[in-house]
Design a protein around this motif. Structure first.
Motif, PDB file in Angstrom:
ATOM      1  N   SER A 124       0.768  -1.118   0.089  1.00 23.52           N
ATOM      2  CA  SER A 124       0.066  -0.038   0.079  1.00 23.52           C
ATOM      3  C   SER A 124       0.855   1.399  -0.223  1.00 23.52           C
ATOM      4  O   SER A 124       1.782   1.264   0.969  1.00 23.52           O
ATOM      5  CB  SER A 124      -0.875  -0.015   1.253  1.00 23.52           C
ATOM      6  OG  SER A 124      -1.745   1.407   1.336  1.00 23.52           O
ATOM      7  N   PRO A 125       0.661   2.120  -0.779  1.00 24.87           N
ATOM      8  CA  PRO A 125       1.329   3.318  -0.987  1.00 24.87           C
ATOM      9  C   PRO A 125       1.303   4.114   0.069  1.00 24.87           C
ATOM     10  O   PRO A 125       2.161   5.148   0.634  1.00 24.87           O
ATOM     11  CB  PRO A 125       0.961   4.083  -2.131  1.00 24.87           C
ATOM     12  CG  PRO A 125      -0.344   3.626  -2.436  1.00 24.87           C
ATOM     13  CD  PRO A 125      -0.499   2.141  -1.981  1.00 24.87           C
ATOM     14  N   MET A 148       8.631   1.679  -1.547  1.00 27.84           N
ATOM     15  CA  MET A 148       7.246   0.607  -1.665  1.00 27.84           C
ATOM     16  C   MET A 148       7.867  -0.583  -2.512  1.00 27.84           C
ATOM     17  O   MET A 148       7.647  -1.517  -2.446  1.00 27.84           O
ATOM     18  CB  MET A 148       6.035   1.372  -2.185  1.00 27.84           C
ATOM     19  CG  MET A 148       4.951   0.290  -2.342  1.00 27.84           C
ATOM     20  SD  MET A 148       3.720   0.991  -3.365  1.00 27.84           S
ATOM     21  CE  MET A 148       4.330   0.872  -5.162  1.00 27.84           C
ATOM     22  N   MET A 149       8.473  -0.299  -3.520  1.00 29.32           N
ATOM     23  CA  MET A 149       9.211  -1.295  -4.398  1.00 29.32           C
ATOM     24  C   MET A 149      10.006  -2.252  -3.900  1.00 29.32           C
ATOM     25  O   MET A 149      10.243  -3.409  -3.757  1.00 29.32           O
ATOM     26  CB  MET A 149       9.796  -0.188  -5.656  1.00 29.32           C
ATOM     27  CG  MET A 149       8.993   0.112  -6.586  1.00 29.32           C
ATOM     28  SD  MET A 149       9.839   0.829  -7.941  1.00 29.32           S
ATOM     29  CE  MET A 149      10.264  -0.641  -8.981  1.00 29.32           C
ATOM     30  N   ILE A 150      11.185  -1.727  -2.844  1.00 26.58           N
ATOM     31  CA  ILE A 150      11.984  -2.366  -2.028  1.00 26.58           C
ATOM     32  C   ILE A 150      11.240  -3.375  -1.162  1.00 26.58           C
ATOM     33  O   ILE A 150      11.550  -4.469  -1.007  1.00 26.58           O
ATOM     34  CB  ILE A 150      12.805  -1.622  -1.177  1.00 26.58           C
ATOM     35  CG1 ILE A 150      13.683  -0.770  -2.163  1.00 26.58           C
ATOM     36  CG2 ILE A 150      13.779  -2.358  -0.455  1.00 26.58           C
ATOM     37  CD1 ILE A 150      14.765  -1.356  -3.213  1.00 26.58           C
ATOM     38  N   THR A 183       9.027  -8.972   0.068  1.00 31.13           N
ATOM     39  CA  THR A 183       7.913  -9.827   0.246  1.00 31.13           C
ATOM     40  C   THR A 183       7.861 -10.800  -1.036  1.00 31.13           C
ATOM     41  O   THR A 183       7.537 -11.968  -0.476  1.00 31.13           O
ATOM     42  CB  THR A 183       6.650  -9.041   0.611  1.00 31.13           C
ATOM     43  OG1 THR A 183       6.599  -8.294   1.490  1.00 31.13           O
ATOM     44  CG2 THR A 183       5.535  -9.879   0.586  1.00 31.13           C
ATOM     45  N   PHE A 184       8.093 -10.545  -2.069  1.00 33.07           N
ATOM     46  CA  PHE A 184       7.988 -11.325  -3.071  1.00 33.07           C
ATOM     47  C   PHE A 184       9.170 -12.494  -3.134  1.00 33.07           C
ATOM     48  O   PHE A 184       8.948 -13.557  -3.076  1.00 33.07           O
ATOM     49  CB  PHE A 184       8.116 -10.505  -4.380  1.00 33.07           C
ATOM     50  CG  PHE A 184       7.567 -11.524  -5.670  1.00 33.07           C
ATOM     51  CD1 PHE A 184       6.558 -11.596  -6.242  1.00 33.07           C
ATOM     52  CD2 PHE A 184       8.879 -11.921  -6.581  1.00 33.07           C
ATOM     53  CE1 PHE A 184       6.454 -12.402  -7.465  1.00 33.07           C
ATOM     54  CE2 PHE A 184       8.724 -12.636  -7.515  1.00 33.07           C
ATOM     55  CZ  PHE A 184       7.304 -12.814  -7.928  1.00 33.07           C
ATOM     56  N   ARG A 185      10.120 -12.110  -2.710  1.00 34.02           N
ATOM     57  CA  ARG A 185      11.508 -12.900  -2.597  1.00 34.02           C
ATOM     58  C   ARG A 185      11.045 -13.971  -1.466  1.00 34.02           C
ATOM     59  O   ARG A 185      11.366 -15.202  -1.422  1.00 34.02           O
ATOM     60  CB  ARG A 185      12.566 -12.288  -2.070  1.00 34.02           C
ATOM     61  CG  ARG A 185      13.920 -13.174  -2.256  1.00 34.02           C
ATOM     62  CD  ARG A 185      15.294 -12.378  -1.827  1.00 34.02           C
ATOM     63  NE  ARG A 185      14.998 -11.737  -0.436  1.00 34.02           N
ATOM     64  CZ  ARG A 185      15.011 -10.621  -0.015  1.00 34.02           C
ATOM     65  NH1 ARG A 185      15.569  -9.522  -0.937  1.00 34.02           N
ATOM     66  NH2 ARG A 185      15.089 -10.158   1.149  1.00 34.02           N
ATOM     67  N   ASP A 186      10.451 -13.438  -0.404  1.00 31.96           N
ATOM     68  CA  ASP A 186      10.147 -14.428   0.805  1.00 31.96           C
ATOM     69  C   ASP A 186       9.519 -15.672   0.250  1.00 31.96           C
ATOM     70  O   ASP A 186       9.312 -16.685   0.746  1.00 31.96           O
ATOM     71  CB  ASP A 186       9.505 -13.771   1.690  1.00 31.96           C
ATOM     72  CG  ASP A 186      10.494 -12.895   2.633  1.00 31.96           C
ATOM     73  OD1 ASP A 186      11.716 -13.320   2.537  1.00 31.96           O
ATOM     74  OD2 ASP A 186      10.105 -12.111   3.456  1.00 31.96           O
ATOM     75  N   HIS A 187       8.259 -14.925  -0.687  1.00 31.40           N
ATOM     76  CA  HIS A 187       7.233 -16.129  -1.317  1.00 31.40           C
ATOM     77  C   HIS A 187       7.998 -17.112  -2.176  1.00 31.40           C
ATOM     78  O   HIS A 187       7.722 -18.214  -2.160  1.00 31.40           O
ATOM     79  CB  HIS A 187       6.124 -15.400  -1.879  1.00 31.40           C
ATOM     80  CG  HIS A 187       5.212 -14.826  -0.952  1.00 31.40           C
ATOM     81  ND1 HIS A 187       4.435 -15.641  -0.072  1.00 31.40           N
ATOM     82  CD2 HIS A 187       4.580 -13.526  -0.963  1.00 31.40           C
ATOM     83  CE1 HIS A 187       3.797 -14.812   0.576  1.00 31.40           C
ATOM     84  NE2 HIS A 187       3.755 -13.468   0.104  1.00 31.40           N
ATOM     85  N   VAL A 211       8.282  -2.267 -12.439  1.00 26.87           N
ATOM     86  CA  VAL A 211       7.937  -0.905 -12.806  1.00 26.87           C
ATOM     87  C   VAL A 211       6.339  -0.776 -13.207  1.00 26.87           C
ATOM     88  O   VAL A 211       5.622   0.261 -12.855  1.00 26.87           O
ATOM     89  CB  VAL A 211       8.693  -0.474 -14.151  1.00 26.87           C
ATOM     90  CG1 VAL A 211       7.977   0.797 -14.692  1.00 26.87           C
ATOM     91  CG2 VAL A 211      10.224  -0.119 -13.965  1.00 26.87           C
ATOM     92  N   HIS A 212       5.836  -1.994 -13.678  1.00 29.02           N
ATOM     93  CA  HIS A 212       4.455  -2.120 -13.835  1.00 29.02           C
ATOM     94  C   HIS A 212       3.851  -1.897 -12.613  1.00 29.02           C
ATOM     95  O   HIS A 212       2.752  -1.423 -12.387  1.00 29.02           O
ATOM     96  CB  HIS A 212       4.224  -3.149 -14.600  1.00 29.02           C
ATOM     97  CG  HIS A 212       4.495  -3.071 -16.302  1.00 29.02           C
ATOM     98  ND1 HIS A 212       4.736  -4.274 -17.189  1.00 29.02           N
ATOM     99  CD2 HIS A 212       4.689  -2.014 -17.048  1.00 29.02           C
ATOM    100  CE1 HIS A 212       5.120  -3.754 -18.043  1.00 29.02           C
ATOM    101  NE2 HIS A 212       5.134  -2.466 -18.352  1.00 29.02           N
ATOM    102  N   GLY A 213       4.271  -2.888 -11.777  1.00 30.41           N
ATOM    103  CA  GLY A 213       3.631  -3.024 -10.438  1.00 30.41           C
ATOM    104  C   GLY A 213       3.707  -1.900  -9.582  1.00 30.41           C
ATOM    105  O   GLY A 213       2.464  -1.330  -8.991  1.00 30.41           O
ATOM    106  N   ALA A 214       4.754  -0.962  -9.719  1.00 33.86           N
ATOM    107  CA  ALA A 214       4.951   0.072  -8.794  1.00 33.86           C
ATOM    108  C   ALA A 214       3.868   1.303  -9.510  1.00 33.86           C
ATOM    109  O   ALA A 214       3.296   1.935  -8.577  1.00 33.86           O
ATOM    110  CB  ALA A 214       6.253   0.731  -8.850  1.00 33.86           C
ATOM    111  N   ILE A 215       3.590   1.111 -10.550  1.00 31.48           N
ATOM    112  CA  ILE A 215       2.794   2.047 -11.212  1.00 31.48           C
ATOM    113  C   ILE A 215       1.433   1.908 -10.883  1.00 31.48           C
ATOM    114  O   ILE A 215       0.428   2.965 -10.333  1.00 31.48           O
ATOM    115  CB  ILE A 215       2.882   2.249 -12.728  1.00 31.48           C
ATOM    116  CG1 ILE A 215       4.008   2.829 -13.238  1.00 31.48           C
ATOM    117  CG2 ILE A 215       1.460   3.332 -13.203  1.00 31.48           C
ATOM    118  CD1 ILE A 215       4.556   2.749 -14.759  1.00 31.48           C
TER     119      ILE A 215
END
Length: 243
Positions: free
Chosen positions: A78-79, A88-90, A95-99, A163-167
């Motif tokens: 959440s921004p 937010m991207m970091i 979180t993604f890496r943990d999954h 980049v797509h996800g961040a936007i």
């Protein structure tokens, strides 16, 4: 001209498979398909996402967390809990890496029903694969770039998926209008969302998370939905009826 065609092609093909395969299929099961076509879409997602291939299982689990805890402290991206989009991207990447590494226990709450292909998952998430794709993008620019400023686009290829996800995650929960009160801060950033292929209709999507059509008003056009309808007519996929 070759560089711009390559950049636009990579942008939209990567984004299409992210929204079509990882988001609408892996995360929400908006459609079903047989194993052959699932593997075709899996492979195409890997090819077109390239250096920023997103593990579908990890994507699905993180995205389900996002819907369950939208714009709360438990929301993975959440921004409203980060000082800027970079932070937010970091946090999202961690979180993604943990999954991907299966070091988190969220699967107990958000179980199964996502595609897995261990071979492609291992290859696509490997440093070697990301470096090889990055080298390919760089080679293309060296051969075809005719102006120095074109190289400013090159780093975006390396991290196209993030980049797509961040936007989507930043703009879709901060800027725009709302059709529905979802008890969160989701927004429809723009009534015409061609650039992000419908992903910026976040307010609509959070209201109807299993609907394959992200556009809900007459002027809100989701460019991916007609493609899904065509694949449904061709019996390549079978669209589910949204609850």
């Amino acid at each position: 001209m070759s560089i711009l065609i390559f950049f636009i092609g990579h942008w939209f093909l990567s984004l299409f498979f992210q929204t079509f395969f990882q988001h609408r299929y892996a995360s929400h099961r908006m459609f079903t398909t047989n194993k052959f076509w699932e593997r075709v879409f899996y492979l195409m997602a890997y090819i077109f996402e390239g250096a920023s291939f997103l593990n579908p299982r990890a994507y699905a689990l993180m995205h389900r967390e996002h819907h369950a805890y939208s714009d709360t402290e438990k929301d993975p991206h959440s921004p409203h809990f980060f000082t800027d989009v970079y932070q937010m991207m970091i946090a999202t990447a961690k979180t993604f890496r943990d999954h991907v590494k299966r070091t988190t226990d969220s699967e107990a709450k958000f179980p199964g029903h996502y595609p897995e292909w261990p071979l492609i998952d291992r290859i696509g998430s490997s440093i070697l694969s990301r470096l090889l794709f990055g080298a390919g993008y760089t080679w293309f620019y060296i051969v075809f770039a005719t102006e120095w400023w074109m190289f400013l686009l090159l780093p975006i290829h390396y991290v196209m998926g993030p980049v797509h996800g961040a936007i989507v995650n930043w703009c879709g929960h901060k800027y725009g209008y709302s059709n529905f009160d979802n008890n969160d801060k989701s927004k429809n950033t723009t009534p015409f969302d061609f650039l992000m292929l419908g992903e910026l209709f976040q307010n609509n999507h959070h209201r109807h998370p299993n609907s394959a059509n992200f556009g809900k008003r007459w002027f809100e056009i989701d460019p991916v939905f007609p493609v899904m309808k065509l694949l449904h007519i061709l019996r390549i996929i079978k669209l589910r009826k949204a609850a």
